[in-house]
Design an enzyme around this catalytic site. Structure first.
Site, PDB file in Angstrom:
ATOM      1  N   ASP A  21       0.831  -1.203   0.000  1.00 10.97           N
ATOM      2  CA  ASP A  21       0.000   0.000   0.000  1.00 10.97           C
ATOM      3  C   ASP A  21       0.866   1.253   0.000  1.00 10.97           C
ATOM      4  O   ASP A  21       1.967   1.252   0.547  1.00 10.97           O
ATOM      5  CB  ASP A  21      -0.906  -0.009   1.243  1.00 10.97           C
ATOM      6  N   ASN A  69     -10.616  -2.894  -6.074  1.00 11.56           N
ATOM      7  CA  ASN A  69      -9.851  -1.884  -6.804  1.00 11.56           C
ATOM      8  C   ASN A  69     -10.476  -1.480  -8.132  1.00 11.56           C
ATOM      9  O   ASN A  69     -10.071  -0.475  -8.732  1.00 11.56           O
ATOM     10  CB  ASN A  69      -8.415  -2.368  -7.053  1.00 11.56           C
TER      11      ASN A  69
END
Length: 246
Positions: A21, A69
């Site tokens: 991330d 996503n």
């Protein structure tokens, strides 16, 4: 020396899973588009894979693209899919030569045909390797994985090849995308966020977690080594009670 090596084998995590991330924030802090950060993050993967043998990490699983996503902008999703294709094409030879076995987990049905073909080819090309086992989670979600596994189990029960009374934890695990992998010992999330984001929900039941501030493009092999070293100090009891010292 032999004693030290034996101790390292006993205390190092055999399987590390990473939620990579912070690529977008890394790029934005430099005044660059988010895809610039994703490209930097892809380069970092190569370094971390190569660091695994020296850290006694046999299995590495990375979270590349989640089922959630797809909610990102069309431009970012398109750019990521292009990056995945480019990464596979560019890294294939090195992965083969360095003994890395690559597997992909997740639902491939929504991915492009060209990308799926490249994924299949890379899995076949590296199928004989055993130096490091790299698993890439692509269009993956833990709940989605469990739903797909449950559907397959239900179909087998309805077809008579699986008896309901035979379903136990091992049976469920055998229907998961990770059926041939050991459960992760350590899960790392970069960028300072303290959540697991639907990643390896079943498999990480007894994993140790590390939430670190470092953004993924800055997650060097040195930082990786520091996190792995901290794992050695964890007291993993798996629900048991540690015997009292005599």
């Amino acid at each position: 020396m032999a004693k030290a090596e034996k101790q390292a084998e006993a205390t190092s995590p055999r399987h590390v899973a990473i939620i990579m991330d912070g690529n977008g924030r890394w790029a934005e802090r430099r005044g660059k588009p988010r895809l610039f950060g994703h490209h930097a993050g892809a380069k970092r993967v190569r370094e971390i894979v190569r660091a695994c043998p020296d850290l006694d990490v046999k299995y590495l699983t990375i979270f590349a693209f989640s089922t959630e996503n797809w909610k990102r902008s069309e431009a970012e999703v398109t750019g990521l899919m292009s990056l995945f294709r480019r990464y596979i094409t560019k890294e294939a030879r090195a992965l083969v030569e360095e003994g890395v076995r690559v597997r992909f987990i997740g639902d491939r049905s929504r991915l492009g045909k060209k990308l799926i073909k490249l994924m299949d080819e890379l899995e076949e090309m590296t199928g004989h390797n055993d130096h490091v086992h790299l698993t890439i989670a692509l269009n993956y979600g833990g709940r989605d994985e469990l739903a797909r596994a449950s559907k397959r189990m239900a179909q087998d029960i309805a077809g008579g090849t699986l008896k309901p009374d035979a379903v136990d934890e091992e049976t469920i695990a055998s229907y998961l995308d990770t059926s041939v992998l050991p459960d992760p010992d350590l899960v790392i999330r970069t960028s300072g966020e303290a959540r697991i984001s639907n990643f390896l929900l079943w498999q990480s039941a007894y994993a140790e977690y590390e939430f670190i501030e470092t953004l993924w493009p800055d997650f060097s092999s040195e930082v990786f080594g520091e996190v792995v070293d901290r794992f050695a100090g964890r007291d993993r009891r798996f629900g048991a009670v540690k015997p009292a010292a005599e």
